[in-house]
Design an enzyme around this catalytic site. Sequence first.
Site, PDB file in Angstrom:
ATOM      1  N   SER A 125      -2.944  26.452  25.060  1.00  0.00           N
ATOM      2  CA  SER A 125      -2.577  26.984  26.102  1.00  0.00           C
ATOM      3  C   SER A 125      -3.802  26.283  27.690  1.00  0.00           C
ATOM      4  CB  SER A 125      -3.323  28.651  26.142  1.00  0.00           C
ATOM      5  OG  SER A 125      -1.621  29.284  24.632  1.00  0.00           O
ATOM      6  N   HIS A 175      -7.790  29.825  28.861  1.00  0.00           N
ATOM      7  CA  HIS A 175      -6.698  29.561  29.711  1.00  0.00           C
ATOM      8  C   HIS A 175      -7.102  28.958  31.268  1.00  0.00           C
ATOM      9  CE1 HIS A 175      -3.367  32.004  27.888  1.00  0.00           C
ATOM     10  NE2 HIS A 175      -3.990  31.023  26.764  1.00  0.00           N
TER      11      HIS A 175
END
Length: 204
Positions: A125, A175
């Site tokens: 991610s 993230h």
Amino acid sequence: MFIRRESFSQYIRLYPIVTFLLAANIIIFILTMLPFIGPAIYGAGMGVNAYIAAGEWWRFFTPMFLHAGFMHLLFNMFFLFVFGPELEKLAGKTRFLTIYLLSGIFGNVAVFFLKDLGYAHVGASGAIYGILGAFGALVYYTKKMLPELRQVILPIIAIGVVMTFLQDNINVTAHIVGLIVGFLIGLSYFHPKNIASWKRKKVR
């Protein structure tokens, strides 16, 4: 721009780095599902802060190729499949790979410094959000020339950031740091002077 119309063979030929990353993640995921070898691969590669502190530095890199279940893999690989090719085409193979890897690695480094020693994580991610960040930099430079890009990318970035904070068991640090790193690298790569330099080199 982000609708994929290529055949399988065309996709592989036009976007070799994205194809390699997709294949690597899928193959490794399949291997982690196998008895005996699977748990060993997962245990040796997941990001565990305590093990990193003990000197297992490869864990800054390997978590990018491991996933916590099929849906986790599917979400990340779908995004890479759809959005990766355009960035590979725009930035070039080496620059795209740099954005992807550095976003993921710096995201994992941030996790090491900002989370406790017991924290463990896997997933691509951070690197995926790095792709988003790089597109954000491109929007910054081309907002007047490519308004359609802005209309697509900015809502996706906004939704991605919001969902990061709303969902459970999400590596928020990876993230957000991946997004920022991708944006900063993109600011360098997509600066008008650098793009002009790329064009001159292609002409030669």
